[in-house]
Design a protein around this motif. Structure first.
Motif, PDB file in Angstrom:
ATOM      1  N   SER A  61      -6.062  -3.423   7.013  1.00  0.00           N
ATOM      2  CA  SER A  61      -6.445  -2.088   6.558  1.00  0.00           C
ATOM      3  C   SER A  61      -7.237  -2.138   5.257  1.00  0.00           C
ATOM      4  N   LEU A  62      -7.158  -3.275   4.575  1.00  0.00           N
ATOM      5  CA  LEU A  62      -7.891  -3.451   3.329  1.00  0.00           C
ATOM      6  C   LEU A  62      -9.181  -4.236   3.536  1.00  0.00           C
ATOM      7  N   GLY A  63      -9.434  -4.591   4.798  1.00  0.00           N
ATOM      8  CA  GLY A  63     -10.654  -5.326   5.099  1.00  0.00           C
ATOM      9  C   GLY A  63     -10.527  -6.824   4.963  1.00  0.00           C
ATOM     10  N   HIS A  64      -9.294  -7.340   4.961  1.00  0.00           N
ATOM     11  CA  HIS A  64      -9.074  -8.775   4.825  1.00  0.00           C
ATOM     12  C   HIS A  64      -8.397  -9.338   6.074  1.00  0.00           C
ATOM     13  N   ASP A  65      -8.844 -10.482   6.497  1.00  0.00           N
ATOM     14  CA  ASP A  65      -8.208 -11.154   7.634  1.00  0.00           C
ATOM     15  C   ASP A  65      -7.292 -12.255   7.099  1.00  0.00           C
ATOM     16  N   TRP A  66      -6.031 -11.853   6.859  1.00  0.00           N
ATOM     17  CA  TRP A  66      -5.060 -12.812   6.333  1.00  0.00           C
ATOM     18  C   TRP A  66      -4.157 -13.369   7.434  1.00  0.00           C
TER      19      TRP A  66
ATOM     20  N   ALA B 294       6.378 -10.683   3.200  1.00  0.00           N
ATOM     21  CA  ALA B 294       5.170 -11.480   3.460  1.00  0.00           C
ATOM     22  C   ALA B 294       4.503 -11.039   4.758  1.00  0.00           C
ATOM     23  N   ASP B 295       5.284 -10.841   5.798  1.00  0.00           N
ATOM     24  CA  ASP B 295       4.725 -10.403   7.088  1.00  0.00           C
ATOM     25  C   ASP B 295       4.071  -9.032   6.965  1.00  0.00           C
ATOM     26  N   THR B 296       4.747  -8.112   6.287  1.00  0.00           N
ATOM     27  CA  THR B 296       4.191  -6.764   6.100  1.00  0.00           C
ATOM     28  C   THR B 296       2.912  -6.827   5.275  1.00  0.00           C
ATOM     29  N   TRP B 297       2.917  -7.660   4.277  1.00  0.00           N
ATOM     30  CA  TRP B 297       1.764  -7.799   3.394  1.00  0.00           C
ATOM     31  C   TRP B 297       0.530  -8.281   4.174  1.00  0.00           C
TER      32      TRP B 297
ATOM     33  N   THR C 198       9.364   8.004  -5.347  1.00  0.00           N
ATOM     34  CA  THR C 198       9.031   8.277  -3.950  1.00  0.00           C
ATOM     35  C   THR C 198       7.514   8.268  -3.755  1.00  0.00           C
ATOM     36  N   PHE C 199       7.101   8.115  -2.470  1.00  0.00           N
ATOM     37  CA  PHE C 199       5.686   8.023  -2.137  1.00  0.00           C
ATOM     38  C   PHE C 199       5.382   8.889  -0.921  1.00  0.00           C
ATOM     39  N   ASP C 200       4.081   9.146  -0.713  1.00  0.00           N
ATOM     40  CA  ASP C 200       3.639   9.893   0.449  1.00  0.00           C
ATOM     41  C   ASP C 200       4.195   9.241   1.717  1.00  0.00           C
ATOM     42  N   GLU C 201       4.787  10.048   2.592  1.00  0.00           N
ATOM     43  CA  GLU C 201       5.478   9.516   3.767  1.00  0.00           C
ATOM     44  C   GLU C 201       4.560   8.684   4.651  1.00  0.00           C
ATOM     45  N   GLU C 202       3.354   9.185   4.905  1.00  0.00           N
ATOM     46  CA  GLU C 202       2.435   8.460   5.781  1.00  0.00           C
ATOM     47  C   GLU C 202       1.968   7.148   5.145  1.00  0.00           C
ATOM     48  N   ALA C 203       1.637   7.206   3.867  1.00  0.00           N
ATOM     49  CA  ALA C 203       1.174   6.006   3.177  1.00  0.00           C
ATOM     50  C   ALA C 203       2.277   4.969   3.046  1.00  0.00           C
ATOM     51  N   TRP C 204       3.528   5.438   2.961  1.00  0.00           N
ATOM     52  CA  TRP C 204       4.650   4.519   2.768  1.00  0.00           C
ATOM     53  C   TRP C 204       5.183   3.954   4.082  1.00  0.00           C
ATOM     54  N   ALA C 205       4.761   4.522   5.193  1.00  0.00           N
ATOM     55  CA  ALA C 205       5.307   4.135   6.498  1.00  0.00           C
ATOM     56  C   ALA C 205       5.353   2.617   6.727  1.00  0.00           C
ATOM     57  N   PRO C 206       4.303   1.844   6.401  1.00  0.00           N
ATOM     58  CA  PRO C 206       4.369   0.396   6.642  1.00  0.00           C
ATOM     59  C   PRO C 206       5.465  -0.312   5.863  1.00  0.00           C
ATOM     60  N   PHE C 207       5.877   0.298   4.739  1.00  0.00           N
ATOM     61  CA  PHE C 207       6.871  -0.352   3.886  1.00  0.00           C
ATOM     62  C   PHE C 207       8.279   0.201   4.087  1.00  0.00           C
ATOM     63  N   ALA C 208       8.394   1.327   4.798  1.00  0.00           N
ATOM     64  CA  ALA C 208       9.707   1.934   5.027  1.00  0.00           C
ATOM     65  C   ALA C 208      10.632   0.987   5.780  1.00  0.00           C
ATOM     66  N   GLN C 209      10.024   0.142   6.633  1.00  0.00           N
ATOM     67  CA  GLN C 209      10.819  -0.812   7.416  1.00  0.00           C
ATOM     68  C   GLN C 209      11.465  -1.887   6.532  1.00  0.00           C
ATOM     69  N   LEU C 210      11.015  -1.990   5.284  1.00  0.00           N
ATOM     70  CA  LEU C 210      11.572  -2.988   4.363  1.00  0.00           C
ATOM     71  C   LEU C 210      12.793  -2.448   3.617  1.00  0.00           C
TER      72      LEU C 210
ATOM     73  N   ARG D 248      -0.450 -24.192   7.940  1.00  0.00           N
ATOM     74  CA  ARG D 248       0.463 -23.104   8.301  1.00  0.00           C
ATOM     75  C   ARG D 248      -0.233 -21.761   8.136  1.00  0.00           C
ATOM     76  N   LEU D 249       0.337 -20.743   8.796  1.00  0.00           N
ATOM     77  CA  LEU D 249      -0.188 -19.397   8.644  1.00  0.00           C
ATOM     78  C   LEU D 249      -0.051 -18.941   7.185  1.00  0.00           C
ATOM     79  N   ILE D 250      -0.984 -18.120   6.782  1.00  0.00           N
ATOM     80  CA  ILE D 250      -0.932 -17.602   5.415  1.00  0.00           C
ATOM     81  C   ILE D 250       0.403 -16.908   5.159  1.00  0.00           C
ATOM     82  N   ALA D 251       0.897 -16.183   6.157  1.00  0.00           N
ATOM     83  CA  ALA D 251       2.181 -15.474   6.007  1.00  0.00           C
ATOM     84  C   ALA D 251       3.306 -16.442   5.656  1.00  0.00           C
ATOM     85  N   ASN D 252       3.290 -17.621   6.256  1.00  0.00           N
ATOM     86  CA  ASN D 252       4.342 -18.612   5.979  1.00  0.00           C
ATOM     87  C   ASN D 252       4.247 -19.137   4.554  1.00  0.00           C
ATOM     88  N   GLU D 253       3.025 -19.287   4.048  1.00  0.00           N
ATOM     89  CA  GLU D 253       2.855 -19.748   2.674  1.00  0.00           C
ATOM     90  C   GLU D 253       3.276 -18.664   1.684  1.00  0.00           C
TER      91      GLU D 253
END
Length: 413
Positions: free
Chosen positions: A312-317, A303-306, A204-216, A288-293
């Motif tokens: 949030s990590l300072g990258h424009d993907w 891929a979309d979540t990533w 298990t992980f911290d609820e707030e930190a895991w929130a973006p991945f809970a949808q997976l 194509r969009l990076i997400a599609n690759e």
């Protein structure tokens, strides 16, 4: 008072198998269990089909403070020996994955086989439900008519016996009757214990930190998962499953037995793939969009979540791959290939398949499973021997029970 050569406490895999073997070797055996049903862990294992052994079983598939302890028993009762028993009872089975063997029909086949083996000699008695209240060691048999030295106070009265076998399992899955009885009995006789903890358990992980991945939740993919460093590093190539609270699936269950609180795990989400090279090649030929690759390497939802996490990590993907800098693509590849994250805990004993730790093997004979307390034996999960996911823990149950039964019979001669 009715007396027995040995009383086996626990009517699970190890207890029933030990009773069957010992009974057929001519011993008068009593099996006690506080639960009304036998072998509930067998019944629910393997999705109801019981992953009863693994063809590739070796000592390397087990963890313990004394890793060599299990070798003797495992060498003397092998998966092939157990398969011979299945053939005798005409139980059909199949190999599912990496040597894992399952019943074709139901785990109930294994339970009925064990009960039939117990009944074959006419020497095995079973009392259920029957709780044990107290176990006393006597210096000698009160009547001298058997090699016994114990008295057990139970719900059905006091039972004199020659030996006591503890096959009470661990703390995992309390809803089917798991208790700490075996550990308490070890303490009573001043036997050392290795600290217990949930094993083969979701992380298990911290609820707030895991929130973006809970949808997976529900999404699964093959990964390489590691923990530890240098000589302590261990990894598995298995499936990963996202959950609302964290990670599960075979890979995570495997690594959980080795994970130490406060330390990270590392995930390669595209194992055996040079992600950096593939993204670089895609940049030169695709718009194509990076997400599609990325979705050609991992499931599209991941891929979309990533990609969304990149900001949030300072990258424009979130752009076409031909517009991305080499630095950004390298950072993406590095994160996909080495995602490091630190669990906050586990789902605990309620979802753990086994319990790591237990009765210290330094206090047990690897040949007989007898403890330094004469006539007191420990077998199965209650011992500090924990197998990997995939049938190994059942093989330890059969092997330790067989070694114990053989020793009990020799003790009576």
């Amino acid at each position: 008072m009715q007396s027995f050569d040995a009383v086996i406490i626990g009517a699970g895999a190890a207890g029933l198998f030990c009773a069957g073997v010992a009974g057929q070797l001519g011993m008068k055996i009593l099996v006690l269990d506080h639960s009304e049903k036998v072998a509930e862990k067998i019944r629910i294992s393997g999705g109801g089909r019981c992953n009863f052994t693994n063809l590739g079983t070796t000592a390397a598939n087990f963890l313990s403070d004394n890793p060599r302890f299990c070798r003797s028993a495992l060498s003397r009762y092998t998966p092939q020996d157990f398969l011979a028993l299945l053939h005798k009872h005409q139980i059909a089975f199949h190999e599912k994955h990496k040597g894992q063997l399952f019943c074709d029909t139901s785990a109930e086949d294994i339970i009925q086989m064990l009960l039939a083996e117990c009944g074959a000699s006419g020497n095995v008695t079973r009392w259920q439900p029957c709780a044990v209240k107290n176990v006393r060691f006597l210096s000698a048999s009160p009547r001298g008519d058997y090699a016994g030295s114990y008295e057990i106070d139970s719900d059905r009265g006091t039972i004199p016996c020659g030996a006591v076998v503890v096959a009470t399992g661990g703390l995992s899955i309390p809803k089917i009757g798991a208790t700490d009885f075996g550990y308490r009995l070890a303490k009573q006789f001043e036997l050392p214990l290795i600290t217990t903890r949930p094993a083969l358990v979701p992380l298990t992980f911290d609820e707030e930190a895991w929130a973006p991945f809970a949808q997976l939740s529900g999404l699964s993919l093959p990964v390489r998962i590691e923990t530890g460093s240098k000589k302590e590093k261990i990894g598995f190539l298995e499936d990963l499953l996202f959950t609302h609270r964290g990670l599960s699936g075979p890979g995570v269950l495997q690594i959980s037995s080795y994970w130490q609180a406060g330390t990270p795990i590392r995930l390669d989400l595209a194992p055996d793939t040079n992600v950096a090279e593939l993204l670089s090649q895609a940049k030169g030929r695709s718009r194509r969009l990076i997400a599609n690759e990325v979705a050609t390497l991992v499931p599209a939802r991941l891929a979309d979540t990533w990609i969304c996490q990149g900001a949030s990590l300072g990258h424009d993907w979130a752009r076409p791959i031909n517009e991305a800098s080499d630095k950004a693509l390298f950072a993406l590849a590095e994160r996909l290939s080495r995602w490091e994250l630190t669990p906050t805990g586990t789902e605990g004993y309620r979802k753990a398949e086994v319990t790591a730790g237990g009765v210290d093997t330094k206090a047990l004979s690897s040949q007989t499973m007898e403890s330094t307390q004469p006539g007191l034996y420990f077998i199965g999960e209650v011992v500090d021997v924990t197998g990997w996911l995939g049938g190994y823990n059942f093989q330890w149950a059969w092997a330790s029970a067989f070694a114990c039964a053989q020793a009990l019979a020799l003790r009576q001669r």
